[in-house]
Design a protein around this motif. Structure first.
Motif, PDB file in Angstrom:
ATOM      1  N   UNK A 130       0.469  -1.350   0.160  1.00 10.93           N
ATOM      2  CA  UNK A 130      -0.023   0.094   0.524  1.00 10.93           C
ATOM      3  C   UNK A 130       1.046   1.276  -0.040  1.00 10.93           C
ATOM      4  N   UNK A 131       0.287   2.366  -1.175  1.00 17.51           N
ATOM      5  CA  UNK A 131       1.685   3.461  -0.405  1.00 17.51           C
ATOM      6  C   UNK A 131       0.329   4.692  -0.399  1.00 17.51           C
ATOM      7  N   UNK A 132       0.248   5.955   0.197  1.00 21.78           N
ATOM      8  CA  UNK A 132       0.004   7.075  -0.486  1.00 21.78           C
ATOM      9  C   UNK A 132      -0.358   7.030  -1.877  1.00 21.78           C
ATOM     10  N   UNK A 133      -1.929   7.305  -2.679  1.00 28.45           N
ATOM     11  CA  UNK A 133      -1.801   8.262  -4.203  1.00 28.45           C
ATOM     12  C   UNK A 133      -1.770   9.800  -4.342  1.00 28.45           C
ATOM     13  N   UNK A 134      -1.392  10.632  -4.914  1.00 31.45           N
ATOM     14  CA  UNK A 134      -0.465  11.518  -5.144  1.00 31.45           C
ATOM     15  C   UNK A 134      -1.938  12.324  -4.503  1.00 31.45           C
ATOM     16  N   UNK A 135      -2.975  11.997  -4.802  1.00 36.49           N
ATOM     17  CA  UNK A 135      -4.134  13.012  -3.337  1.00 36.49           C
ATOM     18  C   UNK A 135      -3.596  12.011  -2.049  1.00 36.49           C
ATOM     19  N   UNK A 136      -3.136  11.193  -1.840  1.00 36.45           N
ATOM     20  CA  UNK A 136      -3.569  10.705  -0.369  1.00 36.45           C
ATOM     21  C   UNK A 136      -2.111  11.760   0.033  1.00 36.45           C
ATOM     22  N   UNK A 137      -1.246  12.042  -0.445  1.00 34.60           N
ATOM     23  CA  UNK A 137      -0.223  12.723   0.085  1.00 34.60           C
ATOM     24  C   UNK A 137      -0.196  13.872   0.934  1.00 34.60           C
ATOM     25  N   UNK A 138      -1.637  14.391  -0.549  1.00 34.55           N
ATOM     26  CA  UNK A 138      -1.778  15.580   0.395  1.00 34.55           C
ATOM     27  C   UNK A 138      -2.493  16.178   1.661  1.00 34.55           C
ATOM     28  N   UNK A 139      -2.083  15.480   2.231  1.00 35.99           N
ATOM     29  CA  UNK A 139      -2.594  14.631   3.476  1.00 35.99           C
ATOM     30  C   UNK A 139      -1.337  14.867   4.760  1.00 35.99           C
ATOM     31  N   UNK A 140       0.072  14.807   3.722  1.00 38.83           N
ATOM     32  CA  UNK A 140       1.137  15.202   4.697  1.00 38.83           C
ATOM     33  C   UNK A 140       1.387  16.166   5.456  1.00 38.83           C
ATOM     34  N   UNK A 141       1.195  17.082   5.187  1.00 33.67           N
ATOM     35  CA  UNK A 141       1.737  18.133   6.296  1.00 33.67           C
ATOM     36  C   UNK A 141       0.392  18.411   7.221  1.00 33.67           C
ATOM     37  N   UNK A 142      -0.644  17.750   7.102  1.00 33.51           N
ATOM     38  CA  UNK A 142      -2.069  17.030   8.415  1.00 33.51           C
ATOM     39  C   UNK A 142      -1.038  16.414   9.146  1.00 33.51           C
ATOM     40  N   UNK A 143      -0.721  15.241   8.540  1.00 32.74           N
ATOM     41  CA  UNK A 143       0.547  14.056   9.618  1.00 32.74           C
ATOM     42  C   UNK A 143       1.293  14.700   9.757  1.00 32.74           C
ATOM     43  N   UNK A 144       2.428  15.761   9.488  1.00 33.11           N
ATOM     44  CA  UNK A 144       3.489  16.029  10.411  1.00 33.11           C
ATOM     45  C   UNK A 144       2.523  17.011  11.741  1.00 33.11           C
ATOM     46  N   UNK A 145       1.866  17.775  11.191  1.00 30.55           N
ATOM     47  CA  UNK A 145       1.261  18.187  11.844  1.00 30.55           C
ATOM     48  C   UNK A 145       0.916  18.129  12.819  1.00 30.55           C
ATOM     49  N   UNK A 146      -0.287  16.864  12.752  1.00 35.22           N
ATOM     50  CA  UNK A 146      -0.638  15.651  14.043  1.00 35.22           C
ATOM     51  C   UNK A 146       0.741  15.470  14.775  1.00 35.22           C
ATOM     52  N   UNK A 147       1.400  15.057  14.126  1.00 36.53           N
ATOM     53  CA  UNK A 147       3.040  14.395  14.639  1.00 36.53           C
ATOM     54  C   UNK A 147       3.349  15.761  16.246  1.00 36.53           C
ATOM     55  N   UNK A 148       3.309  16.673  14.911  1.00 35.41           N
ATOM     56  CA  UNK A 148       3.975  18.153  16.190  1.00 35.41           C
ATOM     57  C   UNK A 148       3.589  18.139  17.406  1.00 35.41           C
TER      58      UNK A 148
END
Length: 117
Positions: free
Chosen positions: A87-105
């Protein structure tokens, strides 16, 4: 810190947008699954199962299907013996990277505030 409020119509639009996002990302597991795939790029089912503590095989399978339906994850069946699925993120799924990083922080800071670690 005081927050400047927008117009009522703008606020309603923003609240609706958050509701739409939560419709896709709702539940106990989806953000954790997305995080696992996001931080490792490609993950097998068993890898995700190890990363997401407490999830059952059945629930992981259901959540992965939901994320595929919403075009956030891509499922690839590899021609191996035994068959391997990645499984890998689609290009669309990758748009959530900033959200995930912000949640992690935020989660790291929250842990410090609550338990001092």
């Amino acid at each position: 810190m005081e927050i400047q409020c927008a117009t009522t119509e703008q606020n309603k639009k923003q609240i609706r947008a958050v509701h739409d996002a939560m419709d896709v990302l709702n539940g106990k597991w989806k953000i954790s699954i997305i995080s696992s795939v996001c931080y490792y790029n490609k993950r097998r089912f068993s890898d995700i199962l190890q990363d997401v503590e407490g999830i059952s095989n059945k629930m992981l399978s259901k959540e992965l299907k939901d994320l595929e339906i919403n075009k956030l994850l891509k499922r690839t069946v590899l021609d191996t013996q035994p068959i391997t699925v990645e499984y890998q993120l689609t290009d669309y799924g990758l748009t959530l990277k900033n959200v995930i990083d912000t949640l992690a922080d935020w989660g790291t800071e929250h842990r410090k505030v609550i338990i001092g670690k």
